[in-house]
Design an enzyme around this catalytic site. Sequence first.
Site, PDB file in Angstrom:
ATOM      1  N   GLU A 241     -62.545 -38.776 146.274  1.00  0.00           N
ATOM      2  CA  GLU A 241     -62.008 -38.564 147.622  1.00  0.00           C
ATOM      3  C   GLU A 241     -61.430 -39.873 148.145  1.00  0.00           C
ATOM      4  O   GLU A 241     -62.094 -40.908 148.115  1.00  0.00           O
ATOM      5  CB  GLU A 241     -63.111 -38.059 148.558  1.00  0.00           C
TER       6      GLU A 241
ATOM      7  N   GLY B 265     -63.087 -33.659 154.318  1.00  0.00           N
ATOM      8  CA  GLY B 265     -61.657 -33.404 154.439  1.00  0.00           C
ATOM      9  C   GLY B 265     -61.178 -33.309 155.878  1.00  0.00           C
ATOM     10  O   GLY B 265     -61.879 -33.631 156.836  1.00  0.00           O
TER      11      GLY B 265
ATOM     12  N   GLY C  14     -49.055 -21.507 166.526  1.00  0.00           N
ATOM     13  CA  GLY C  14     -50.071 -21.046 165.608  1.00  0.00           C
ATOM     14  C   GLY C  14     -51.443 -21.437 166.117  1.00  0.00           C
ATOM     15  O   GLY C  14     -51.614 -21.866 167.263  1.00  0.00           O
TER      16      GLY C  14
ATOM     17  N   VAL D 152     -46.263 -27.535 163.965  1.00  0.00           N
ATOM     18  CA  VAL D 152     -45.298 -26.583 163.414  1.00  0.00           C
ATOM     19  C   VAL D 152     -45.609 -26.215 161.968  1.00  0.00           C
ATOM     20  O   VAL D 152     -44.720 -25.895 161.191  1.00  0.00           O
ATOM     21  CB  VAL D 152     -43.860 -27.126 163.531  1.00  0.00           C
TER      22      VAL D 152
ATOM     23  N   HIS E 246     -77.363  -2.090 171.760  1.00  0.00           N
ATOM     24  CA  HIS E 246     -76.927  -2.075 173.160  1.00  0.00           C
ATOM     25  C   HIS E 246     -77.860  -2.960 173.978  1.00  0.00           C
ATOM     26  O   HIS E 246     -79.074  -2.943 173.757  1.00  0.00           O
ATOM     27  CB  HIS E 246     -76.979  -0.651 173.711  1.00  0.00           C
TER      28      HIS E 246
END
Length: 460
Positions: free
Chosen positions: A33, A39, A177, A264, A439
């Site tokens: 990494e 990440g 988005g 974008v 419920h």
Amino acid sequence: MANGDLIVIGGGPGGYVAALRAAQLGLKVTLVERAELGGICLNWGCIPTKALLRTAELVRLIGAAGEFGLGVAPPQIDLPAVVARSRAVAAKLQGGVKHLLKKAGITVIAGTARLAGPGRVAVEGQGELAAPHIILATGARARALPGFEPDGRFLWSYREALQPDCLPPRLVVIGSGAIGIEFASIFNAFGSEVTVVEALDRLLPVEDAEISALARTAFERQGITCHTGARVTGLEKGAQAVEVLVEAGGQALRLPAERVIVAVGITGNVEQLGLDSTAARVEKGHIVTDRFGRTDQPGLYAIGDVAGPPWLAHKASHEAVLCVEAIAGQPDLHPLDPHRIPGCTFCHPPVASVGLTEAAALAAGHKIRVGRFPFAANGKAIAQGDTEGLVKILFDADSGALLGAHILGPEAPEMIQGFALAQSLETTEAELIATVFPHPTLSEAMHEAALAAFGRALHI
């Protein structure tokens, strides 16, 4: 450097999960990494944005306290403290990933990796690794909009938006988005005057058109200005602010703002990996694979965002498991069906979906039954004062198969998994109708929507 069974390049939600599953199956694994373990998702995406969104949710709840019989002073935004909490959440989870990899006996190397030939990986400044299997999990980055490159001041990418230097009085978000709309919701709650600009004809364009329209109404009711079918034509910078030049509806608009977020889309991190010396193909910025992550180069695999849409962390993790299990020769594997991957946008109100949209179902030739149930008729939603939105379900009219489900409203991302599981089990309307929902819960709206598709809804 050491040899092993598998080298994973990239330690995001695809890469580190691939390494963990491989270790479970007895493989000797090395993970490389170049930045932070976890990440983009963990460090600069999914997780820190949810921390900011939680603060935004509290701001809204405090602002509505009077409706619940509470006298509370208006909240004051301590921006450095808000950001610090978000970064602390990401750091805690990054530490968790590091611990999991260490516990699993996985060798982790910090560095930039490049393919150096079949079964070989060169790590910059550290020599070579060798293994018969190599998984590329290098993720993706924000797509650039020419003339709107992040400048550290007026123009923000998601990174700057996660560590804002100010609360801008006026904010323009380019792109609607999930990333753009989530930041629009955050800064709207924090008090910014937000304008969203979208090139396509509706907001949240991957969602069902009906859901997109309802979401836009909700956003505009909150004070977010929305321009769709809009083309950004330029940017004019001043000393303290900018103007975004836009063409929309036949009009030329000038949108003043102290800050602009550009969201974008993304493109895969395929450069400088050494792919040009392999048989692997790159199309539209992503590595081409089969349904188990295999590229055209024997022994080379790709998973997650670098392997194409949908660009979702949970898709990357699931691909990771499938890819590794295929490498290990596990039996009875089921390829990932992209139509059964739930998608979520954690805006206000939140949006979640799985399966086909109504337009896609009709285009595929299905005769459909559609069921809708509004949260305005759900007892739990009324009790908690959160009634905007609905549940929409699509069934095949002939077989009763669940084709798609779409939720706009409270806890939508939590509830959508019920429909995802139903699809995985190949549930029809008969099983959903026969299921007993507790419920009072928001999930009762899921049941009522199924009933509504067949003319049996009880509470509308």
